[in-house]
Design a protein around this motif. Structure first.
Motif, mmCIF file in Angstrom:
data_model
loop_
_atom_site.group_PDB
_atom_site.id
_atom_site.type_symbol
_atom_site.label_atom_id
_atom_site.label_comp_id
_atom_site.label_asym_id
_atom_site.label_seq_id
_atom_site.Cartn_x
_atom_site.Cartn_y
_atom_site.Cartn_z
ATOM 1 N N LYS A 268 2.430 -0.575 0.946
ATOM 2 C CA LYS A 268 1.724 0.580 1.507
ATOM 3 C C LYS A 268 1.252 0.283 2.929
ATOM 4 N N VAL A 269 0.801 -0.966 3.139
ATOM 5 C CA VAL A 269 0.370 -1.339 4.494
ATOM 6 C C VAL A 269 1.545 -1.171 5.459
ATOM 7 N N PHE A 270 2.694 -1.685 5.070
ATOM 8 C CA PHE A 270 3.879 -1.561 5.922
ATOM 9 C C PHE A 270 4.267 -0.096 6.118
ATOM 10 N N ALA A 271 4.156 0.685 5.044
ATOM 11 C CA ALA A 271 4.521 2.102 5.135
ATOM 12 C C ALA A 271 3.645 2.838 6.138
ATOM 13 N N GLU A 272 2.360 2.453 6.195
ATOM 14 C CA GLU A 272 1.445 3.088 7.157
ATOM 15 C C GLU A 272 1.871 2.828 8.598
ATOM 16 N N PHE A 273 2.607 1.725 8.784
ATOM 17 C CA PHE A 273 3.115 1.408 10.119
ATOM 18 C C PHE A 273 4.558 1.831 10.302
ATOM 19 N N GLY A 274 5.012 2.671 9.396
ATOM 20 C CA GLY A 274 6.345 3.255 9.524
ATOM 21 C C GLY A 274 7.471 2.392 9.001
ATOM 22 N N ILE A 275 7.135 1.303 8.316
ATOM 23 C CA ILE A 275 8.205 0.430 7.773
ATOM 24 C C ILE A 275 8.284 0.657 6.272
ATOM 25 N N THR A 276 9.397 1.236 5.832
ATOM 26 C CA THR A 276 9.556 1.504 4.400
ATOM 27 C C THR A 276 10.273 0.347 3.736
ATOM 28 N N ILE A 277 9.625 -0.232 2.763
ATOM 29 C CA ILE A 277 10.253 -1.338 2.015
ATOM 30 C C ILE A 277 10.813 -0.770 0.725
ATOM 31 N N PRO A 278 12.097 -1.011 0.458
ATOM 32 C CA PRO A 278 12.709 -0.439 -0.762
ATOM 33 C C PRO A 278 12.031 -0.952 -2.027
ATOM 34 N N GLU A 279 11.959 -0.073 -3.044
ATOM 35 C CA GLU A 279 11.291 -0.397 -4.320
ATOM 36 C C GLU A 279 11.848 -1.647 -4.979
ATOM 37 N N TYR A 280 13.167 -1.847 -4.847
ATOM 38 C CA TYR A 280 13.783 -2.960 -5.577
ATOM 39 C C TYR A 280 13.284 -4.316 -5.081
ATOM 40 N N LEU A 281 12.625 -4.310 -3.905
ATOM 41 C CA LEU A 281 12.092 -5.576 -3.380
ATOM 42 C C LEU A 281 10.706 -5.912 -3.957
ATOM 43 N N THR A 282 10.154 -4.995 -4.779
ATOM 44 C CA THR A 282 8.793 -5.207 -5.315
ATOM 45 C C THR A 282 8.620 -6.564 -5.992
ATOM 46 N N SER B 118 -2.001 8.268 -11.281
ATOM 47 C CA SER B 118 -1.584 6.929 -10.890
ATOM 48 C C SER B 118 -2.547 5.902 -11.467
ATOM 49 N N VAL B 119 -1.994 4.798 -11.991
ATOM 50 C CA VAL B 119 -2.859 3.698 -12.440
ATOM 51 C C VAL B 119 -2.906 2.595 -11.387
ATOM 52 N N ASP B 120 -2.270 2.849 -10.259
ATOM 53 C CA ASP B 120 -2.229 1.848 -9.192
ATOM 54 C C ASP B 120 -3.395 2.099 -8.235
ATOM 55 N N PRO B 121 -4.347 1.168 -8.150
ATOM 56 C CA PRO B 121 -5.507 1.411 -7.282
ATOM 57 C C PRO B 121 -5.142 1.559 -5.817
ATOM 58 N N THR B 122 -4.034 0.999 -5.389
ATOM 59 C CA THR B 122 -3.678 1.127 -3.967
ATOM 60 C C THR B 122 -3.291 2.571 -3.619
ATOM 61 N N ASP B 123 -2.795 3.316 -4.597
ATOM 62 C CA ASP B 123 -2.522 4.743 -4.344
ATOM 63 C C ASP B 123 -3.821 5.469 -4.038
ATOM 64 N N TRP B 124 -4.861 5.154 -4.840
ATOM 65 C CA TRP B 124 -6.133 5.846 -4.660
ATOM 66 C C TRP B 124 -6.773 5.503 -3.314
ATOM 67 N N LEU B 125 -6.678 4.239 -2.950
ATOM 68 C CA LEU B 125 -7.428 3.751 -1.790
ATOM 69 C C LEU B 125 -6.981 4.451 -0.506
ATOM 70 N N LEU B 126 -5.681 4.609 -0.345
ATOM 71 C CA LEU B 126 -5.184 5.296 0.842
ATOM 72 C C LEU B 126 -5.537 6.773 0.813
ATOM 73 N N GLU B 127 -5.367 7.388 -0.368
ATOM 74 C CA GLU B 127 -5.596 8.821 -0.494
ATOM 75 C C GLU B 127 -7.052 9.159 -0.236
ATOM 76 N N LEU B 128 -7.956 8.369 -0.823
ATOM 77 C CA LEU B 128 -9.379 8.690 -0.746
ATOM 78 C C LEU B 128 -10.066 8.055 0.465
ATOM 79 N N GLY B 129 -9.564 6.904 0.880
ATOM 80 C CA GLY B 129 -10.250 6.170 1.946
ATOM 81 C C GLY B 129 -9.775 6.519 3.343
ATOM 82 N N GLY B 130 -8.624 7.196 3.404
ATOM 83 C CA GLY B 130 -8.081 7.502 4.724
ATOM 84 C C GLY B 130 -7.328 6.302 5.287
ATOM 85 N N PRO B 131 -6.688 6.451 6.424
ATOM 86 C CA PRO B 131 -5.800 5.399 6.929
ATOM 87 C C PRO B 131 -6.513 4.100 7.298
ATOM 88 N N VAL B 132 -7.705 4.208 7.927
ATOM 89 C CA VAL B 132 -8.335 2.967 8.402
ATOM 90 C C VAL B 132 -8.997 2.206 7.248
#
Lengths: 475, 54
Positions: free
Chosen positions: A132-146, A282-296
């Motif tokens: 998600k951090v990378f995605a915020e900077f425009g770098i999409t990492i493919p799911e299969y690399l998780t 979503s059960v992933d807390p990182t989804d919530w953090l970006l949505e609710l906390g905003g980008p910074v």
């Protein structure tokens, strides 16, 4: 730090892990043990658990189910702490009396291997954070690399664990404030965006999952109880260092149950807020953090999560490797850490822990619940709170806990009966109750009743009691 | 080798002390703790039922 110094530290930890601690060796009071267990409890696994709960029941039910369910489970589980504090030993050491000298090793491998599933969860959340951090900077990492990214969490965690106890303690000092700050941040952002009434009004996505509100509620209770009983594998690591049984007991109940419940409820709050905000579950807390906390702030929180997960994995790997070495001191610590790290990576690439989280909880519930019941019945009823330490450690050739070729057949039968009871009332693959008994006891509760009762009743048969109590003549 | 020997000696010494019938590690849970455990457990069970009914 020199290799010899590290080796001495680890030997020292094993030394202290193996040697029963007397009064003079104990260092922890109530607040020490409460804060340490509480700090250990608030890893991101609590948020994932909260997120899972929020898919099934509403906020009011989630709060009562989590607080009351986890507390009552903790009250029972922490009875095991009394044994480890009294004798200054790890719970795995005690289980030689329960399962036999060899039975214990097989059982320990099964339990320790399954416990590491929680580190798989942490590593996956870490990977999700970084992507998600990378995605915020425009770098999409493919799911299969998780799994590859998640593996780096394990590598960094193992690196810290291999550096010895000082490094692990430093990591803990980073982890706990990060996670506490994260908890505060989450509460702040949730209530900045939504009122309590709005959160109370959210209908969970799968409330019709089991056909009745009671079934949903009890399935969640099953998950919460299993979540608490997973601590069973770690009992003794800390409690053997606590000065009195009272402080050990209540400190553990506070940390492992109440603090854990609090952060799980934070996870519930946030998942409901996410659902309210986006309609997405979503059960992933990182989804919530970006949505609710905003980008910074969202990004900062996510970085906290990533760092905290590395340190949680480090603490967990270190603790489990020390426990493994306590069981078999001749094993090389480095090789044990690498072995268990490899196991976590295997589970990561399998992907099943996250996809089958409820099945994973079922495995934990079925095994840990039965084991805890057996320990409590064995120590408090069968042995009347008296064990032979010389037989436990096989000093002077004493081997009262050898039983049948190193296996306590009575305990093994009782344990398997408990697991069978679990499977009789609950289908773990589909996470479906099989009959109405589940609605009153949960599956873990039923497995504990079955294993505990079977063991107690068998111990009342004279020849079996003699079989179990070869240490009696030492009293 | 020295470590292992020290380990065995320490274990032998500690187990000898702990197997002594007069050994006490400190005060166990007392009656108040027992009552508190039962009361809290009952509150939790009632709380679980109440939580479902509300």
């Amino acid at each position: 730090m020199s290799k010899q110094t590290k080796k001495r530290q680890i030997h020292s930890e094993v030394y202290y892990g193996m040697v029963p601690l007397g009064k003079k060796d104990k260092i922890y009071g109530f607040w020490d043990i409460f804060l340490i267990t509480g700090g250990w409890a608030i890893a991101t696994w609590a948020y994932v658990q909260g997120g899972q709960i929020a898919t099934m029941i509403g906020l009011e039910e989630a709060v009562t189910n989590t607080f009351f369910g986890m507390t009552v489970a903790g009250l029972f589980l922490c009875l095991c702490v009394l044994i480890t504090t009294r004798y200054g030993i790890d719970i795995w050491m005690y289980q030689k009396a329960l399962f036999g000298y060899f039975g214990l090793i097989i059982f320990a491998v099964i339990i320790l291997a399954s416990q590491l599933g929680y580190d798989v969860i942490n590593a996956e959340v870490y990977a999700s954070s970084l992507m998600k951090v990378f995605a915020e900077f425009g770098i999409t990492i493919p799911e299969y690399l998780t799994p590859y990214i998640a593996t780096t969490c394990v590598i960094f965690g193992a690196w810290i664990a291999l550096r010895g106890p000082i490094a692990v303690r430093t990591a803990t000092r980073i982890m706990v404030p990060c996670l506490m700050a994260l908890g505060v941040f989450i509460i702040f952002t949730v209530f900045r965006n939504f009122s309590l009434q709005e959160l109370l009004n959210v209908e969970p996505l799968y409330e019709a999952e089991y056909g009745s509100g009671l079934a949903n509620y009890m399935v969640v209770l099953e998950w919460n109880i299993a979540f608490i009983f997973a601590w069973f594998a770690s009992i003794g690591v800390l409690s053997r260092l606590v000065k009195t049984e009272r402080t050990a007991y209540w400190g553990h109940v506070g940390g492992f149950s109440i603090v854990m419940a609090s952060f799980t409820v934070i996870g519930v709050l946030t998942a409901l807020a996410m659902l309210l905000a986006t309609g997405v579950e979503s059960v992933d807390p990182t989804d919530w953090l970006l949505e609710l906390g905003g980008p910074v702030f969202g990004l900062m929180a996510i970085l906290f999560v990533a760092v905290a997960n590395v340190t949680t994995v480090a603490v967990s790997l270190y603790g489990i490797s020390i426990s493994t070495k306590v069981l078999k001191p001749e094993l090389s610590f480095s090789k044990v850490v690498i072995f268990w790290s490899g196991w976590i990576v295997l589970l990561l690439f399998w992907g099943g822990i996250w996809d089958y989280y409820s099945v994973f909880l079922a495995l934990v519930g079925a095994t840990s619940g039965s084991a805890v019941a057996l320990i409590v019945v064995d120590f408090f009823f069968v042995r009347r709170q008296k064990i032979s330490m010389k037989d436990l450690y096989q000093v002077d050739g004493k081997k009262a806990y050898r039983y049948t070729g190193g296996f306590n057949i009575v305990a093994i039968i009782s344990f398997l009966a408990g697991v069978a009871g679990y499977l009789w009332v609950y289908e773990p693959i589909e996470a479906v109750p099989r009959n109405d008994i589940f609605l009153y006891t949960t599956a873990t509760g039923f497995s504990m009743i079955v294993s505990g009762l079977v063991y107690l009743l068998l111990s009342m048969i004279k020849p079996l009691n003699d079989y179990l109590r070869k240490d009696k003549k030492r009293e | 080798m020295k470590n292992k020997q020290e380990l065995h000696e320490a274990i032998a010494e500690k187990t000898e002390q702990m197997d002594d019938p007069n050994f006490t590690s400190g005060p166990p849970l007392n009656k108040k703790d027992g009552i508190a455990i039962v009361v809290i457990a009952l509150i939790c069970v009632i709380g679980l039922v109440w939580g479902f009914l509300i």
